[in-house]
Scaffold this motif. Structure first.
Motif, PDB file in Angstrom:
ATOM      1  N   GLN A 450       0.839  -1.167  -0.161  1.00 27.55           N
ATOM      2  CA  GLN A 450       0.020   0.163  -0.095  1.00 27.55           C
ATOM      3  C   GLN A 450       0.798   1.292  -0.085  1.00 27.55           C
ATOM      4  O   GLN A 450       0.518   2.242  -0.792  1.00 27.55           O
ATOM      5  CB  GLN A 450      -0.777  -0.087   1.088  1.00 27.55           C
ATOM      6  CG  GLN A 450      -1.791   1.208   1.331  1.00 27.55           C
ATOM      7  CD  GLN A 450      -2.750   1.120   2.610  1.00 27.55           C
ATOM      8  OE1 GLN A 450      -3.051  -0.008   3.004  1.00 27.55           O
ATOM      9  NE2 GLN A 450      -3.142   2.350   3.201  1.00 27.55           N
ATOM     10  N   GLN A 451       2.035   1.244   0.748  1.00 23.90           N
ATOM     11  CA  GLN A 451       2.830   2.374   0.672  1.00 23.90           C
ATOM     12  C   GLN A 451       3.496   2.702  -0.337  1.00 23.90           C
ATOM     13  O   GLN A 451       3.501   3.846  -1.015  1.00 23.90           O
ATOM     14  CB  GLN A 451       4.098   2.029   1.827  1.00 23.90           C
ATOM     15  CG  GLN A 451       3.320   2.074   3.234  1.00 23.90           C
ATOM     16  CD  GLN A 451       4.358   2.259   4.457  1.00 23.90           C
ATOM     17  OE1 GLN A 451       5.518   1.926   3.981  1.00 23.90           O
ATOM     18  NE2 GLN A 451       4.369   2.266   5.586  1.00 23.90           N
ATOM     19  N   LEU A 453       2.093   1.971  -3.229  1.00 23.33           N
ATOM     20  CA  LEU A 453       1.123   2.334  -4.400  1.00 23.33           C
ATOM     21  C   LEU A 453       0.802   3.959  -3.904  1.00 23.33           C
ATOM     22  O   LEU A 453       0.564   4.673  -4.882  1.00 23.33           O
ATOM     23  CB  LEU A 453      -0.307   1.678  -4.134  1.00 23.33           C
ATOM     24  CG  LEU A 453      -0.218   0.344  -5.019  1.00 23.33           C
ATOM     25  CD1 LEU A 453      -1.636  -0.602  -4.487  1.00 23.33           C
ATOM     26  CD2 LEU A 453      -0.198   0.372  -6.255  1.00 23.33           C
ATOM     27  N   GLU A 454       0.734   4.049  -2.545  1.00 20.45           N
ATOM     28  CA  GLU A 454       0.394   5.354  -2.391  1.00 20.45           C
ATOM     29  C   GLU A 454       1.682   6.499  -2.677  1.00 20.45           C
ATOM     30  O   GLU A 454       1.365   7.803  -3.229  1.00 20.45           O
ATOM     31  CB  GLU A 454       0.271   5.638  -0.819  1.00 20.45           C
ATOM     32  CG  GLU A 454      -1.008   5.024  -0.263  1.00 20.45           C
ATOM     33  CD  GLU A 454      -1.076   5.011   1.096  1.00 20.45           C
ATOM     34  OE1 GLU A 454      -2.190   4.734   1.996  1.00 20.45           O
ATOM     35  OE2 GLU A 454      -0.129   4.890   1.916  1.00 20.45           O
ATOM     36  N   ASN A 455       2.859   5.742  -2.631  1.00 17.70           N
ATOM     37  CA  ASN A 455       3.821   6.566  -3.049  1.00 17.70           C
ATOM     38  C   ASN A 455       3.980   7.199  -4.679  1.00 17.70           C
ATOM     39  O   ASN A 455       4.293   8.183  -4.977  1.00 17.70           O
ATOM     40  CB  ASN A 455       5.137   5.844  -2.553  1.00 17.70           C
ATOM     41  CG  ASN A 455       6.274   6.827  -2.230  1.00 17.70           C
ATOM     42  OD1 ASN A 455       6.111   7.451  -1.252  1.00 17.70           O
ATOM     43  ND2 ASN A 455       7.313   6.961  -3.050  1.00 17.70           N
ATOM     44  N   GLU A 457       1.181   7.081  -6.149  1.00 14.27           N
ATOM     45  CA  GLU A 457       0.146   8.269  -6.290  1.00 14.27           C
ATOM     46  C   GLU A 457       0.797   9.733  -5.715  1.00 14.27           C
ATOM     47  O   GLU A 457       0.375  10.650  -6.578  1.00 14.27           O
ATOM     48  CB  GLU A 457      -1.177   8.004  -5.390  1.00 14.27           C
ATOM     49  CG  GLU A 457      -2.062   6.962  -6.065  1.00 14.27           C
ATOM     50  CD  GLU A 457      -3.057   6.442  -4.835  1.00 14.27           C
ATOM     51  OE1 GLU A 457      -3.464   7.102  -4.031  1.00 14.27           O
ATOM     52  OE2 GLU A 457      -3.229   5.219  -4.931  1.00 14.27           O
ATOM     53  N   MET A 458       1.310   9.707  -4.833  1.00 16.05           N
ATOM     54  CA  MET A 458       1.709  11.046  -4.353  1.00 16.05           C
ATOM     55  C   MET A 458       3.118  11.555  -4.795  1.00 16.05           C
ATOM     56  O   MET A 458       3.154  12.857  -5.023  1.00 16.05           O
ATOM     57  CB  MET A 458       1.967  10.920  -2.767  1.00 16.05           C
ATOM     58  CG  MET A 458       0.629  10.699  -1.896  1.00 16.05           C
ATOM     59  SD  MET A 458       0.959  10.096  -0.372  1.00 16.05           S
ATOM     60  CE  MET A 458       1.644  11.364   0.234  1.00 16.05           C
ATOM     61  N   ARG A 459       3.902  10.820  -5.197  1.00 20.25           N
ATOM     62  CA  ARG A 459       5.343  11.124  -5.444  1.00 20.25           C
ATOM     63  C   ARG A 459       5.533  10.730  -6.836  1.00 20.25           C
ATOM     64  O   ARG A 459       6.900  11.090  -7.394  1.00 20.25           O
ATOM     65  CB  ARG A 459       6.210  10.705  -4.556  1.00 20.25           C
ATOM     66  CG  ARG A 459       5.889  11.220  -3.229  1.00 20.25           C
ATOM     67  CD  ARG A 459       6.752  10.903  -2.052  1.00 20.25           C
ATOM     68  NE  ARG A 459       6.122  11.627  -0.832  1.00 20.25           N
ATOM     69  CZ  ARG A 459       5.715  10.824   0.205  1.00 20.25           C
ATOM     70  NH1 ARG A 459       5.400   9.699   0.139  1.00 20.25           N
ATOM     71  NH2 ARG A 459       5.057  11.472   1.141  1.00 20.25           N
ATOM     72  N   ARG A 464       9.324   4.828  -1.591  1.00 20.16           N
ATOM     73  CA  ARG A 464       9.227   5.657  -0.406  1.00 20.16           C
ATOM     74  C   ARG A 464      10.489   5.881   0.305  1.00 20.16           C
ATOM     75  O   ARG A 464      11.034   5.079   0.671  1.00 20.16           O
ATOM     76  CB  ARG A 464       8.201   5.135   0.598  1.00 20.16           C
ATOM     77  CG  ARG A 464       7.661   6.054   1.555  1.00 20.16           C
ATOM     78  CD  ARG A 464       6.425   5.314   2.550  1.00 20.16           C
ATOM     79  NE  ARG A 464       6.080   6.524   3.443  1.00 20.16           N
ATOM     80  CZ  ARG A 464       5.253   6.047   4.418  1.00 20.16           C
ATOM     81  NH1 ARG A 464       4.890   5.159   4.502  1.00 20.16           N
ATOM     82  NH2 ARG A 464       5.177   7.159   5.632  1.00 20.16           N
ATOM     83  N   GLY A 465      10.729   7.180   0.820  1.00 17.37           N
ATOM     84  CA  GLY A 465      11.878   7.394   1.602  1.00 17.37           C
ATOM     85  C   GLY A 465      13.418   7.387   1.044  1.00 17.37           C
ATOM     86  O   GLY A 465      14.330   7.715   1.624  1.00 17.37           O
ATOM     87  N   THR A 466      13.193   7.550  -0.229  1.00 17.81           N
ATOM     88  CA  THR A 466      14.489   7.793  -1.099  1.00 17.81           C
ATOM     89  C   THR A 466      15.026   9.163  -0.612  1.00 17.81           C
ATOM     90  O   THR A 466      14.028  10.162  -0.559  1.00 17.81           O
ATOM     91  CB  THR A 466      14.559   7.507  -2.381  1.00 17.81           C
ATOM     92  OG1 THR A 466      15.655   7.999  -3.179  1.00 17.81           O
ATOM     93  CG2 THR A 466      13.307   8.354  -3.199  1.00 17.81           C
ATOM     94  N   THR A 467      16.170   9.604  -0.664  1.00 20.09           N
ATOM     95  CA  THR A 467      16.621  11.016  -0.275  1.00 20.09           C
ATOM     96  C   THR A 467      17.259  11.274  -1.800  1.00 20.09           C
ATOM     97  O   THR A 467      18.005  12.474  -2.053  1.00 20.09           O
ATOM     98  CB  THR A 467      17.829  10.851   0.628  1.00 20.09           C
ATOM     99  OG1 THR A 467      18.665   9.888   0.640  1.00 20.09           O
ATOM    100  CG2 THR A 467      17.325  10.541   1.897  1.00 20.09           C
ATOM    101  N   LEU A 468      17.226  10.412  -2.598  1.00 18.04           N
ATOM    102  CA  LEU A 468      17.770  10.818  -4.143  1.00 18.04           C
ATOM    103  C   LEU A 468      16.892  11.711  -4.985  1.00 18.04           C
ATOM    104  O   LEU A 468      15.657  11.460  -4.857  1.00 18.04           O
ATOM    105  CB  LEU A 468      18.117   9.756  -4.760  1.00 18.04           C
ATOM    106  CG  LEU A 468      19.296   8.711  -3.952  1.00 18.04           C
ATOM    107  CD1 LEU A 468      19.458   7.418  -4.737  1.00 18.04           C
ATOM    108  CD2 LEU A 468      20.519   9.458  -3.617  1.00 18.04           C
ATOM    109  N   GLU A 469      17.246  12.594  -5.790  1.00 13.29           N
ATOM    110  CA  GLU A 469      16.368  13.196  -6.837  1.00 13.29           C
ATOM    111  C   GLU A 469      16.636  12.466  -7.988  1.00 13.29           C
ATOM    112  O   GLU A 469      17.730  11.719  -8.247  1.00 13.29           O
ATOM    113  CB  GLU A 469      16.827  14.588  -6.765  1.00 13.29           C
ATOM    114  CG  GLU A 469      16.458  15.271  -5.872  1.00 13.29           C
ATOM    115  CD  GLU A 469      16.838  16.746  -6.006  1.00 13.29           C
ATOM    116  OE1 GLU A 469      15.978  17.296  -6.358  1.00 13.29           O
ATOM    117  OE2 GLU A 469      17.779  17.150  -5.615  1.00 13.29           O
TER     118      GLU A 469
END
Lengths: 757, 268
Positions: A450-451, A453-455, A457-459, A464-469
């Motif tokens: 779920q995280q 999938l939500e990620n 959707e949102m990002r 989730r939690g990556t610090t890279l661009e």
């Protein structure tokens, strides 16, 4: 042509996909019939030489009330018709199956090659020989029996003379071949170690194989009793043509029966044989023997597009139910497939989840659905007919109770089950359809999935939690061109290639090789976003469609025509699924581009790598898209590379464990799939396991410390591009810039013969 | 019953550090390019708590989600609507800009007052951008309703709200008469994943908008004008570190050298 049906006899014609050639071993197994045909030929010539034109026999010799055979025949036909109607009424509760009327010639070829030709059965050589023996024995003996009927009923009386003798010969020959097949089957069922065919063993299995054995034996005995009375003394030279029955007839003389006793024995044996034959054929209606009809039909119904493509839910916003929650939500083709299953266990034998002791066995899933269809199907059919509430019929929730959530989530969508299935069942779409129900209708998803999938959707990415661009990988690479429509290729880096630390060096390697090869390319940088593959495979078709539509628009606006991807999942989605959204692009995985560049001399491996390696086929480049050769060709041109194949390789390769959204899930079960696969890679003794997929590499890197706790002598996981870069640009990227995977350069340095730069 | 969920849209807390910038002139966070704002995750949990109560209380319970923010905050409201809330209300006015926790609580209280029949207000324990944790209690104070903070479980029965609160060393359960305010913590669990049917229904719902005037608030009492908190300086602290390798032949020598170095640095 679908990559599923590899092993095609004419790969160059039937498949645009390289690497689909038929393995030599399978060709050998398939060639068993050559000696049989040769023997038949010998028989034919022998019969012609014999010149015994008055040879023949009396049909219905010694038998009264022979008409009863026709009554039994009528009963069998009635029974078969009943069986078809009974099944068909259940299939018809399913939804329409789109696209079945396309590519009919190809469908007929599939029915011939995969159905009647049983190409997939031979992927297991033992079963291939066994099944082919039984199949041809039944076919030929059916023709033999039909000739007897035609000879008698139509009064043609062609079963005489030379042809009668030849007829006697090949009848016995194929009876014997059938017994060989039955013998092999009996050995495997009763004497082999617990075999996959016994993972779901039922009474009918004993009836089918025992019945067939008795049927063939009784056939020989009928013949033997008749020959004993009518030919052994009178026409011994005729008798020898029925070589098996002749031997048995001679043996009957040993027990010293009177002629009357022999005739009585013949009558009993004859009726026994006839009743057994019809009873055995009747099993078609009640047992998995129905695959005789269903397998070729299912081969006809098999998808004609890529197995890497999942069906689109058309007009998704207008649907009442988005996925498959109840049995009638499947298409009728999916229901038909359930009946085709023969419980051979091949799917479960190769299923990565099952191999690792996780709660998914594709065979049991299909069988559970089949049992559920049989149990609630008739009531649903009735409710539908009487315009009742069909959704209220089933006391059990199919998706969730009959098939547990954890079973559905354990699927890697790797396609190994579909690749092996001898009756062409397509498990993966069926599983994803049920996931669609869990996600879109029930919103019931494992927390970690779920995280992800939500990620998305949102990002716009699943990490989730990556610090890279998305531009981090470009640091230190100099000028990285942005795609503006003027370049030939869009280099699609992907979420993993830009946002997961381990995959950055791969992205950089591909970039440097593209630059070295002088390719005209650009990247999208910050404008990249998830193309939706994980969402689709995790069952969120709605999210996938939104992402796909947006990206198709972006590509069109930027005039993208050719795409090179880092990731086989992106590759598959662009190539096979974006055409569903009117996105038609030429898509290459970097492996394919690199092979082309090597072929055209744009890249030259100048540095030797004295390293030993094995190669792991990613499911979405391999099985789903048939690309097995390109990566191996790359390894081949690298000087000094010592290459060992893993036991499970190419179309039989085992998934790394990450597919189907399992990259973002906690695994449930005895073992983790990546540990199993890492063990297999370590087992080759190679220093490196090379792959082509960011997920595979991560899964290996995660698995290696568990399988090899000692740091000393550990196997290392690399992408094929990292490997080639070392061979082309040298151990420290001679002349190039930027970060390198830690340790990789230093190790490779020793073997490099610096011929350039 | 009628519940209110307060939802705030914030800059994505997962913005990569390299993309997070501050304008030190204006003391404002520069919105990161290409990174969409999100619903503060504690507010998602507040919505989850309200929905769980609604599920046990029955269908005649209405949930209204309120957000004070710009037009873009519609997305945060729609997200809670998709989870199962019934109505959305956006409080949007230029006058609200530049406020603090106090003015935010003032505006939200005015909206709750306006709704009239509210039985409970669910807030996140704090907004995940500024981490103040004041607004929930501010509403409680302004409404003169009991307020319980940092809840891991909320139950409603017989006009009373039972709140399990997270303490530093355990939990305590308090019971308060309703109407009441509660702020919800992550211990409650992840917010639900919306069903597609609900997402599509939420997309079709219209979100009402109210301004300061609609709420009967004077522009001088809200936003920067009404704020009691003044932001002096906004900056990203510089985090630096040096690494000295301690030399030594044996572990004992290394330990001695380490102790000596720590003494010298006046750490020991």
């Amino acid at each position: 042509m679908a990559a599923l049906v590899d092993g095609a006899p004419e790969p160059q014609e039937s498949s645009p996909i390289p690497g689909q050639g038929k393995p030599a071993r399978v060709r050998f197994v398939g060639a068993w019939w050559a000696p049989a045909l040769a023997l038949s030929g010998v028989g034919l010539v022998g019969a012609a030489e014999a010149q015994r034109s008055n040879a023949g026999r009396e049909i219905f010799f010694n038998i009264e009330q022979g008409w009863a055979v026709y009554a039994l025949m009528a009963a069998l036909v009635g029974l078969l018709a009943y069986g078809i109607v009974r099944h068909a009424t259940l299939w018809m509760i399913g939804k329409p199956t789109p696209g079945l009327l396309g590519e009919v010639p190809l469908r007929f070829r599939n029915a011939l090659r995969l159905g009647i030709g049983q190409e997939k059965v031979r992927r297991d050589p033992y079963a291939g020989i066994m099944h082919t023996c039984i199949f041809f024995s039944i076919v030929v003996l059916t023709i033999v029996t039909a000739q007897v009927a035609i000879d008698d009923d139509l009064g043609l009386h062609f079963l005489q003379g030379d042809y009668y003798l030849f007829f006697s010969f090949y009848g016995d020959l194929f009876g014997l071949i059938g017994l060989v097949g039955v013998g092999m089957a009996l050995y495997r069922r009763y004497f082999d170690d617990l075999h996959r065919i016994r993972w779901d063993e039922r009474v009918e299995d004993h009836l089918i194989i025992g019945g067939l054995g008795l049927l063939l034996l009784s056939g020989f005995l009928v013949e033997a009793f008749r020959i004993n009375v009518t030919e052994l003394e009178q026409h011994p030279e005729w008798a020898k043509w029925s070589f098996v029955a002749w031997g048995l007839a001679e043996a009957l003389n040993v027990i010293d029966l009177t002629e009357g006793q022999t005739l009585t024995g013949h009558v009993w044996m004859w009726w026994g044989h006839i009743v057994l034959a019809f009873a055995w054929l009747g099993l078609i209606v009640f047992t998995r023997l129905d695959h005789i009809f269903f397998a070729p039909v299912n081969a006809f119904l098999l998808r004609t597009d890529s197995p890497g493509r999942l069906a689109t839910i058309e007009n998704i916003e207008e649907q009442e139910v988005f996925g498959v929650g109840q049995i009638q939500d499947f298409t009728w083709k999916q229901l038909f497939e359930l009946d085709a299953c023969v419980r051979c266990g091949r799917c479960s034998e190769v299923c990565p989840a099952n191999v690792a002791g996780q709660p998914l066995s594709p065979m049991h899933l299909i069988q559970d659905l089949k049992a559920h269809l049989a149990s609630v199907g008739p009531d649903i059919q009735r409710a539908g007919h009487e315009e009742g509430d069909v959704r209220a019929v089933s006391p059990l929730a199919m998706t969730g109770e009959v098939i547990g959530d954890e079973t559905l989530w354990a699927c890697r969508t790797c396609g190994a089950c579909m690749q092996e299935c001898p009756v062409m069942i397509e498990h993966v779409p069926t599983i994803v359809d049920m996931r669609r129900y869990l996600v879109m209708d029930e919103a019931r998803i494992p927390a970690s999935a779920q995280q992800a999938l939500e990620n998305i959707e949102m990002r716009g990415h699943p990490w989730r939690g990556t610090t890279l661009e998305r531009t981090t990988w470009m640091e230190g690479l100099g000028d990285v061109p942005l795609f503006d429509g003027s370049q030939e290729y869009l280099y699609w880096v992907g979420c993993s290639g830009s946002l997961v630390e381990r995959n950055l060096p791969v992205t950089q390697s591909v970039f440097r090789l593209l630059r070295e090869a002088g390719a005209s390319f650009g990247v999208l940088g910050q404008e990249e976003t998830c193309n939706g593959d994980p969402a689709r495979r995790m069952g969120n078709e709605y999210l996938f469609q939104i992402l796909a539509q947006q990206l198709v628009e972006t590509f069109k606006a930027k005039q993208v025509q050719r795409v090179i991807t880092n990731c086989p999942h992106c590759f598959n989605t662009f190539k096979n699924e974006y055409p569903q959204f009117d996105g038609h692009f030429e898509v290459l995985h970097h492996t394919e581009f690199l092979v082309q560049a090597l072929d055209e001399g744009k890249l030259t491996p100048r540095f030797a790598l004295d390293e030993s390696m094995t190669y792991h086929d990613s499911c979405y480049l391999g099985r789903m898209n048939g690309q097995y050769e390109a990566p191996r060709q790359i390894i081949e041109v690298i000087d000094g590379a010592e290459f060992t194949e893993m036991k499970r390789t190419r179309s039989k390769g085992l998934c790394c464990g990450a597919g189907g959204g399992n990259m973002w899930q906690e695994e449930v079960g005895e073992r983790r799939v990546n540990h199993v696969r890492t063990e297999e890679a370590v087992g080759t003794g190679a220093d490196q396991v090379v792959s082509n997929c960011p997920f595979c590499i991560q899964m290996f890197e995660d698995g290696i410390p568990s399988i090899q706790p000692e740091e000393e002598g550990r196997i290392a996981a690399f992408d094929i591009a990292e490997l080639l870069e070392r061979a082309v640009l040298g151990p420290d990227g001679a002349g190039s810039d930027g970060a390198r995977p830690a340790g990789a350069g230093a190790e490779a340095g020793t073997g490099a013969s610096s011929t350039g730069q | 019953m009628h519940f209110v969920v307060c939802a705030k849209q914030i800059p994505d807390p997962e913005t990569p550090p390299a993309a997070f910038r501050i304008d030190e002139q204006s003391n404002e966070v520069v919105p990161a390019q290409g990174i969409a704002p999100v619903l503060s995750q504690f507010d998602g949990m507040a919505a989850e708590a309200a929905l769980r109560v609604k599920e046990t209380a029955g269908d005649d319970t209405k949930i209204t989600v309120i957000s004070m923010g710009k037009e873009s905050a519609q997305a945060a409201i729609k997200q809670v609507l998709a989870m199962g809330a019934d109505e959305g209300l956006l409080l949007e006015d230029d006058a609200f800009e530049g406020g603090d926790s106090y003015t935010t609580a003032t505006v939200l209280s005015a909206a709750i007052e306006k709704l009239g029949d509210v039985d409970a207000v669910f807030c996140g324990r704090q907004a995940a951008d500024w981490d103040m944790g004041q607004v929930g209690l501010g509403i409680s104070e302004l409404m003169n309703w009991p307020g319980s903070i940092i809840a891991s479980d909320v139950q409603v029965a017989d006009g009373k709200m039972s709140v399990k609160r997270v303490l530093a060393d355990g939990f305590e359960t308090v019971e308060v008469p309703m109407p009441a305010v509660v702020t919800v913590s992550n211990e409650l669990g992840e917010p639900r994943y919306p069903k597609l049917q609900q997402i599509m229904q939420a997309a079709r719902k219209t979100v009402n908008t109210m301004t300061a005037a609609d709420l009967g608030l004077d522009a001088s009492s809200v936003g920067a004008a009404g704020a009691r908190l003044k932001l002096e300086r906004l900056f990203i602290p510089e985090v630096g570190g040096d690494c000295d390798m301690i030399e030594g032949e044996s572990p004992e020598e290394q330990a001695q050298a380490l102790v000596a170095a720590l003494r010298e640095a006046k750490v020991l």
